[in-house]
Design a protein around this motif. Structure first.
Motif, PDB file in Angstrom:
ATOM      1  N   GLY A 687      81.385 -21.912  41.590  1.00 53.55           N
ATOM      2  CA  GLY A 687      80.705 -22.592  40.501  1.00 53.55           C
ATOM      3  C   GLY A 687      79.621 -21.718  39.895  1.00 53.55           C
ATOM      4  O   GLY A 687      79.524 -20.522  40.189  1.00 53.55           O
ATOM      5  N   PRO A 688      78.774 -22.296  39.054  1.00 50.17           N
ATOM      6  CA  PRO A 688      77.709 -21.528  38.392  1.00 50.17           C
ATOM      7  C   PRO A 688      76.773 -20.827  39.370  1.00 50.17           C
ATOM      8  O   PRO A 688      76.228 -19.767  39.059  1.00 50.17           O
ATOM      9  N   ASP A 689      76.610 -21.411  40.555  1.00 49.84           N
ATOM     10  CA  ASP A 689      75.718 -20.820  41.548  1.00 49.84           C
ATOM     11  C   ASP A 689      76.438 -19.851  42.482  1.00 49.84           C
ATOM     12  O   ASP A 689      75.826 -19.300  43.400  1.00 49.84           O
ATOM     13  N   GLY A 690      77.721 -19.631  42.256  1.00 53.19           N
ATOM     14  CA  GLY A 690      78.479 -18.711  43.091  1.00 53.19           C
ATOM     15  C   GLY A 690      79.008 -19.332  44.368  1.00 53.19           C
ATOM     16  O   GLY A 690      79.752 -18.684  45.107  1.00 53.19           O
ATOM     17  N   ARG A 691      78.631 -20.573  44.642  1.00 53.29           N
ATOM     18  CA  ARG A 691      79.133 -21.230  45.863  1.00 53.29           C
ATOM     19  C   ARG A 691      80.590 -21.624  45.667  1.00 53.29           C
ATOM     20  O   ARG A 691      81.021 -21.954  44.555  1.00 53.29           O
TER      21      ARG A 691
END
Length: 717
Positions: A687-691
């Motif tokens: 996702g946007p946070d890289g998770r």
């Protein structure tokens, strides 16, 4: 000869060399990305001709080769293969000693004779061929020959000859339904899409679930990366575009739990399989880099146990039928796989003629490795079954196409195909592309090309068999760099990527066979027709019913983004492609910073960023003009607006990248880099946070649902 003469040997006559190059389909100049003509170096032409089996180092050799090029067709009673379009007038030349009675007949694919006799049309004046007056008789073929793979039979006195005759569709009609009612679908890198049940890598079962999930939301297809087989044991090549074969599939994608024999394993062995899964299951939550090698090692151990478990009679019969249908190609690929388990890729035996396929040494090993060969045949059967299940799930969910496969340009030099198909590949040559605005040194993809003449002499069967297998359980196929079916950039060994030459192919034959196999599979064909190309190529593909590719960021009308109504109808239109960052990253200019850090920019980062921002502003202006953007829109809203703009094009298909639907920012592949510099093809879906974003998370993902709903509403109000 003096020392000076040895250092400066006589150069061949440029005019003669150009004549010979033209005779063998080697282009002596090309138009570069700068719009200017560029000449191919004479030394490069000589090397490319040598790879085609033509010596051109001296004027004497060139003159002899020109004579041979003229006489070669007359030495054959029939052409090596004849590919024609259904319903179109077609002629076949037959060569025979002058005065000999000549006849030509057609045996249809089903074994029956042709409906009408083949009619003699003309007989040309004889030509002296090796001291024998030889006549060319032209025969007209019946125009009602059915589609398919047929056989020509020629007789001239006591001599006979046969050749492959392929009747192909004049126009592939499978995309007609999409022109009447446009469709959309998801595009994704399957290995990156994991679920809680995955073994650390997205698999065929995940593909089935993703297809079902998006199909119920109105999608018509899921386009995946090439699923071609890589190395048979770890370590494996991360890039799906550098496979070991394009005909068979990668067992890395097998879902172990979907193999029926698992239910019949003894408890101790089932526990061992579960333990193997537990060892890699934690990788599903790894958000940085995928670990193909660890996953494949674990899966292979589990697959070994399942292969040696007893199969019920019905299952064994199905396996046997699959092997019979796959023929010698499967046997040879399985032999290579068994050998490659113990012989490394750089072992000189792979290029030793004494170790070639069919040699006594190789055939003796075929007997010795019978069990390992059986294992690799079985892996392909399991892949086939699970791909069939995925396609069935897609259609059941309402998709019109289902799974759309991606066909890579070629295979690695140390691949299975390079060994098993060496007779139809050009030695000492790599495929690539000349310099362009994105890669100003050109690109060398490290893949051997088809040898045009030898492929024709093989009746195009290697090409046909590859397509038939990929299309077996598919609703479509995307052909990467489809321009390679017209011409390919050949780079001789030792040359730089920019020091190559284009070699022409019989596109009528290759495109025709592609259309025929797609017709038989009921599949749509999408050609990736980006990059440097001759303008007529797109018109030709459209006339044959093959869709093109339009990428939003690349479509311009002069200095302005192309208005949506000006897009092609026969195309798959999408915002981005796997060689660009996901749209969130592109909007932020992440690729500029990445290329700067990797030393890939030809000018300053500030200049690159300024140009990028200017191009974005032009796109935003178009969005505002069309009413899709107002004020300071969020990243998510801007991505949605870009897709809504594309939905207003007449393009038959619209593509939505899964990474855009979840807000991923990282690029899957950074051209011009290796795995040591950037983790190409190893980035898991995030996702946007890289998770990590798992398949299980998508039904409740607001961003995913909002984008898909917006596209479906816009396309089908």
């Amino acid at each position: 000869m003096t020392a000076s003469d040895q250092q400066h040997p006589e150069q061949p006559d440029p005019h003669l060399l150009q004549q010979l190059a033209d005779a063998h389909g080697v282009e002596t100049s090309f138009q570069g990305w700068d719009g200017l003509p560029h000449s191919v170096a004479e030394g490069t032409l000589i090397k490319v001709l040598a790879a085609l089996g033509v010596e051109a180092g001296t004027d004497e050799q060139i003159r002899a080769a020109l004579v041979e090029a003229e006489l070669a067709p007359w030495r054959r009673m029939l052409p090596p293969a004849v590919v024609i379009q259904e319903g179109e007038p077609a002629q076949v030349p037959v060569h025979a000693p002058d005065g000999a009675p000549v006849s030509l007949a057609v045996t249809l694919e089903d074994g029956s004779g042709s409906r009408d006799p083949v009619r003699q049309k003309a007989r040309l004046a004889p030509v002296n061929v090796d001291g024998v007056p030889t006549a060319r008789t032209i025969f007209a073929l019946p125009q009602d020959l059915p589609l398919g793979w047929h056989t020509l039979h020629a007789e001239a006195g006591d001599a006979t000859a046969t050749a492959t005759l392929v009747v192909t569709p004049a126009r592939l009609g499978t995309a007609r339904q999409l022109e009447e009612r446009r469709g959309w679908g998801l595009a994704t890198q399957l290995y990156s899409v994991r679920s809680r049940r995955s073994w650390g890598i997205g698999d065929f079962s995940d593909l089935a679930d993703l297809a079902a999930l998006s199909g119920t939301r109105g999608a018509d297809y899921v386009l995946v990366n090439p699923l071609h087989a890589a190395e048979p044991v770890p370590p494996v090549q991360p890039s799906p575009y550098s496979p070991s074969t394009r005909r068979f599939f990668n067992p890395l994608y097998i879902r172990i739990e979907d193999i029926p024999e698992l239910a019949y394993l003894k408890p101790r062995r089932r526990a061992a399989v579960e333990k193997l899964r537990e060892e890699v299951a934690a990788l599903n939550r790894e958000g940085g880099r995928l670990d193909r090698d660890a996953v494949y090692a674990a899966k292979l151990q589990a697959l070994e146990m399942l292969y040696h478990s007893r199969r019920l009679p019905a299952r064994q019969a199905a396996f046997d039928a699959f092997c019979r249908a796959s023929g010698q190609g499967l046997e040879d690929f399985a032999l290579w796989s068994a050998l490659r388990e113990d012989i490394p890729a750089d072992d000189p035996r792979w290029t030793d003629p004494g170790f070639a396929l069919g040699s006594p040494e190789a055939e003796s090993l075929r007997e010795k490795l019978a069990d390992r060969i059986g294992f690799h045949r079985w892996l392909q059967w399991i892949c086939d079954e699970q791909l069939e299940d995925a396609q069935r799930a897609a259609l059941r969910a309402g998709m019109r196409l289902g799974v759309v496969h991606d066909l890579a340009v070629g295979v690695d030099h140390s691949s299975a195909d390079a060994w098993t198909l060496r007779n139809v590949l050009a030695a000492g040559i790599s495929v690539g592309c000349p310099p362009d605005m994105y890669n100003q040194q050109g690109q060398d993809w490290g893949q051997p090309p088809w040898h045009p003449a030898r492929l024709a002499e093989a009746g195009y069967l290697p090409f046909r068999n590859m397509l038939a297998t990929v299309l077996r359980h598919a609703g479509g196929i995307r052909v990467d760099h489809i321009l390679g079916l017209f011409r390919l950039w050949w780079i001789p060994r030792g040359n730089t990527p920019g020091d190559g030459a284009y070699v022409r192919y019989d596109h009528e034959a290759l495109i025709g066979i592609l259309a025929l196999e797609a017709h038989r599979a009921g599949a749509v064909v999408i050609g990736e027709d980006l990059g440097t190309f001759e303008p007529w190529v797109r018109d030709y593909l459209a006339a044959r019913g093959i869709l093109g590719t339009s990428i939003l960021w690349f479509e311009y009308d002069g200095d302005a983004p192309l208005a949506p109504e000006k897009y092609r109808t026969q195309a798959l239109a999408s915002v981005n492609t796997h060689d660009l960052p996901p749209t969130a990253g592109y909007l932020a200019g992440d690729h500029v910073g990445l290329r700067s850090r990797l030393g890939l920019l030809e000018r300053s980062e500030a200049e690159e960023r300024a140009e990028h921002e200017a191009s974005l502003e032009k796109m935003f202006a178009l969005l505002r003009e069309r009413g899709y953007l107002a004020g300071e829109a969020s990243e998510e809203r801007t991505i949605e607006a870009l897709h809504l703009l594309l939905s207003q094009t007449p393009s038959a298909l619209l593509g939505v990248a899964l990474v855009d639907a979840v807000g991923e920012r990282r690029v899957q592949n950074q051209p011009g880099t290796t795995g040591e510099v950037y983790p190409n093809w190893q980035v898991p879906l995030g996702g946007p946070d890289g998770r990590p974003v798992l398949l299980d998370d998508l039904p409740a993902n607001p961003r995913f649902n909002a984008l898909l709903a917006a596209v479906d509403r816009s396309l089908h109000p």
